[in-house]
Scaffold this motif. Structure first.
Motif, PDB file in Angstrom:
ATOM      1  N   UNK A   8       0.819  -1.213   0.000  1.00 39.10           N
ATOM      2  CA  UNK A   8       0.000   0.000   0.000  1.00 39.10           C
ATOM      3  C   UNK A   8       0.855   1.267   0.000  1.00 39.10           C
ATOM      4  N   UNK A   9       2.036   1.188   0.565  1.00 36.97           N
ATOM      5  CA  UNK A   9       2.925   2.346   0.535  1.00 36.97           C
ATOM      6  C   UNK A   9       3.345   2.648  -0.898  1.00 36.97           C
ATOM      7  N   UNK A  10       3.668   1.615  -1.639  1.00 35.51           N
ATOM      8  CA  UNK A  10       4.091   1.799  -3.029  1.00 35.51           C
ATOM      9  C   UNK A  10       2.903   2.185  -3.910  1.00 35.51           C
ATOM     10  N   UNK A  11       1.802   1.484  -3.764  1.00 31.67           N
ATOM     11  CA  UNK A  11       0.654   1.711  -4.644  1.00 31.67           C
ATOM     12  C   UNK A  11      -0.141   2.963  -4.293  1.00 31.67           C
ATOM     13  N   UNK A  12      -0.285   3.230  -2.980  1.00 26.43           N
ATOM     14  CA  UNK A  12      -1.180   4.300  -2.551  1.00 26.43           C
ATOM     15  C   UNK A  12      -0.509   5.396  -1.733  1.00 26.43           C
ATOM     16  N   UNK A  13       0.807   5.287  -1.551  1.00 23.08           N
ATOM     17  CA  UNK A  13       1.556   6.246  -0.732  1.00 23.08           C
ATOM     18  C   UNK A  13       1.041   6.269   0.712  1.00 23.08           C
ATOM     19  N   UNK A  14       0.635   5.111   1.212  1.00 23.60           N
ATOM     20  CA  UNK A  14       0.149   4.970   2.580  1.00 23.60           C
ATOM     21  C   UNK A  14       1.343   4.844   3.524  1.00 23.60           C
ATOM     22  N   UNK A  15       1.423   5.696   4.533  1.00 23.03           N
ATOM     23  CA  UNK A  15       2.557   5.608   5.470  1.00 23.03           C
ATOM     24  C   UNK A  15       2.527   4.301   6.275  1.00 23.03           C
ATOM     25  N   UNK A  16       3.704   3.802   6.626  1.00 19.19           N
ATOM     26  CA  UNK A  16       3.814   2.595   7.450  1.00 19.19           C
ATOM     27  C   UNK A  16       4.265   2.912   8.870  1.00 19.19           C
ATOM     28  N   UNK A  17       4.676   4.155   9.120  1.00 19.73           N
ATOM     29  CA  UNK A  17       5.146   4.536  10.452  1.00 19.73           C
ATOM     30  C   UNK A  17       5.097   6.060  10.590  1.00 19.73           C
ATOM     31  N   UNK A  34      10.129  12.178   8.540  1.00 19.66           N
ATOM     32  CA  UNK A  34       9.994  12.455   7.120  1.00 19.66           C
ATOM     33  C   UNK A  34      10.248  13.914   6.773  1.00 19.66           C
ATOM     34  N   UNK A  35       9.959  14.799   7.680  1.00 24.28           N
ATOM     35  CA  UNK A  35      10.213  16.226   7.470  1.00 24.28           C
ATOM     36  C   UNK A  35      11.470  16.665   8.216  1.00 24.28           C
ATOM     37  N   UNK A  36      11.569  16.258   9.471  1.00 22.02           N
ATOM     38  CA  UNK A  36      12.695  16.666  10.309  1.00 22.02           C
ATOM     39  C   UNK A  36      13.596  15.470  10.594  1.00 22.02           C
ATOM     40  N   UNK A  37      14.879  15.749  10.758  1.00 18.34           N
ATOM     41  CA  UNK A  37      15.841  14.752  11.202  1.00 18.34           C
ATOM     42  C   UNK A  37      16.441  15.269  12.505  1.00 18.34           C
ATOM     43  N   UNK A  38      16.278  14.478  13.562  1.00 13.04           N
ATOM     44  CA  UNK A  38      16.797  14.809  14.885  1.00 13.04           C
ATOM     45  C   UNK A  38      17.947  13.866  15.165  1.00 13.04           C
ATOM     46  N   UNK A  39      19.117  14.424  15.424  1.00  9.44           N
ATOM     47  CA  UNK A  39      20.324  13.625  15.662  1.00  9.44           C
ATOM     48  C   UNK A  39      20.753  13.834  17.115  1.00  9.44           C
ATOM     49  N   UNK A  40      20.469  12.863  17.962  1.00  9.89           N
ATOM     50  CA  UNK A  40      20.768  12.972  19.386  1.00  9.89           C
ATOM     51  C   UNK A  40      22.181  12.472  19.647  1.00  9.89           C
ATOM     52  N   UNK A  41      23.013  13.368  20.167  1.00 10.07           N
ATOM     53  CA  UNK A  41      24.417  13.052  20.458  1.00 10.07           C
ATOM     54  C   UNK A  41      24.537  12.347  21.804  1.00 10.07           C
ATOM     55  N   UNK A  42      25.629  11.616  22.006  1.00 10.25           N
ATOM     56  CA  UNK A  42      25.896  11.072  23.336  1.00 10.25           C
ATOM     57  C   UNK A  42      25.915  12.209  24.357  1.00 10.25           C
ATOM     58  N   UNK A  43      25.435  11.916  25.565  1.00 14.15           N
ATOM     59  CA  UNK A  43      25.305  12.948  26.599  1.00 14.15           C
ATOM     60  C   UNK A  43      26.645  13.474  27.094  1.00 14.15           C
ATOM     61  N   UNK A  44      27.686  12.660  27.050  1.00 13.60           N
ATOM     62  CA  UNK A  44      28.984  13.084  27.552  1.00 13.60           C
ATOM     63  C   UNK A  44      30.105  12.640  26.636  1.00 13.60           C
ATOM     64  N   UNK A  45      31.283  13.228  26.811  1.00 11.95           N
ATOM     65  CA  UNK A  45      32.407  12.895  25.937  1.00 11.95           C
ATOM     66  C   UNK A  45      32.887  11.452  26.069  1.00 11.95           C
ATOM     67  N   UNK A  46      32.581  10.790  27.184  1.00 15.37           N
ATOM     68  CA  UNK A  46      32.988   9.388  27.352  1.00 15.37           C
ATOM     69  C   UNK A  46      32.158   8.460  26.474  1.00 15.37           C
ATOM     70  N   UNK A  47      31.004   8.945  25.970  1.00 18.10           N
ATOM     71  CA  UNK A  47      30.149   8.196  25.045  1.00 18.10           C
ATOM     72  C   UNK A  47      29.820   6.806  25.574  1.00 18.10           C
TER      73      UNK A  47
END
Length: 157
Positions: A8-17, A34-47
């Motif tokens: 349905x995503x391919x045929x009808x552009x129905x979102x799956x998530x 789909x619109x925004x990309x959020x990139x969450x970094x490690x909280x501290x330098x020790x990762x």
């Protein structure tokens, strides 16, 4: 990884998530709606804390070293491992990811992701999606700590 039927995503552009997670082991954990990309970094330098979970102690091109295997633990099964425990092996963390910081991009206005911006409402929404997806896919507890999201796992369940 989890799959969804795409007919349905391919045929009808129905979102799956509503949103999807992606990233690199030990790096940022990223979430997009789909619109925004959020990139969450490690909280501290020790990762950390950071572990490899595996049944086969190999990196992409090499075996784990004897030193890497000296502090191995057996982790209880994850929801997706069909009852099979995994080796939990401490991982070397790369400190550089923390230095980039957490970033938010508007893919409509900035498809090349060159200009991160701050928007508390969108960051909060995408963090909520991130927590839901991490919980749904049985992310290890230490990932919440590594990302500065301690205590949220129980709230997201």
């Amino acid at each position: 990884m989890t799959g969804h039927p795409l007919r349905d995503t391919i045929a009808l552009d129905t979102p799956v998530r509503q949103a999807a997670l992606f990233g690199l082991h030990g790096g940022h954990v990223n979430c997009t709606d789909g619109r925004y990309v959020y990139m969450r970094a490690p909280a501290g330098p020790e990762n950390g804390p950071l572990y490899n979970y595996t049944l086969m102690p190999t990196h992409m091109r090499t075996r784990f070293s004897v030193e890497e295997l000296q502090n191995i633990e057996l982790a209880p099964p994850f929801a997706f491992t069909k009852g099979v425990s995994q080796m939990k092996i401490p991982s070397k963390s790369l400190e550089r990811y923390h230095g980039f910081g957490t970033m938010l991009f508007d893919m409509e206005k900035d498809p090349g992701q060159k200009h991160p911006f701050r928007d508390e409402d969108n960051e909060q929404k995408l963090t909520g999606y991130m927590l839901e997806l991490m919980t749904a896919h049985d992310a290890p507890e230490e990932q919440y700590v590594r990302l500065g999201l301690e205590g949220y796992r129980r709230k997201a369940q």
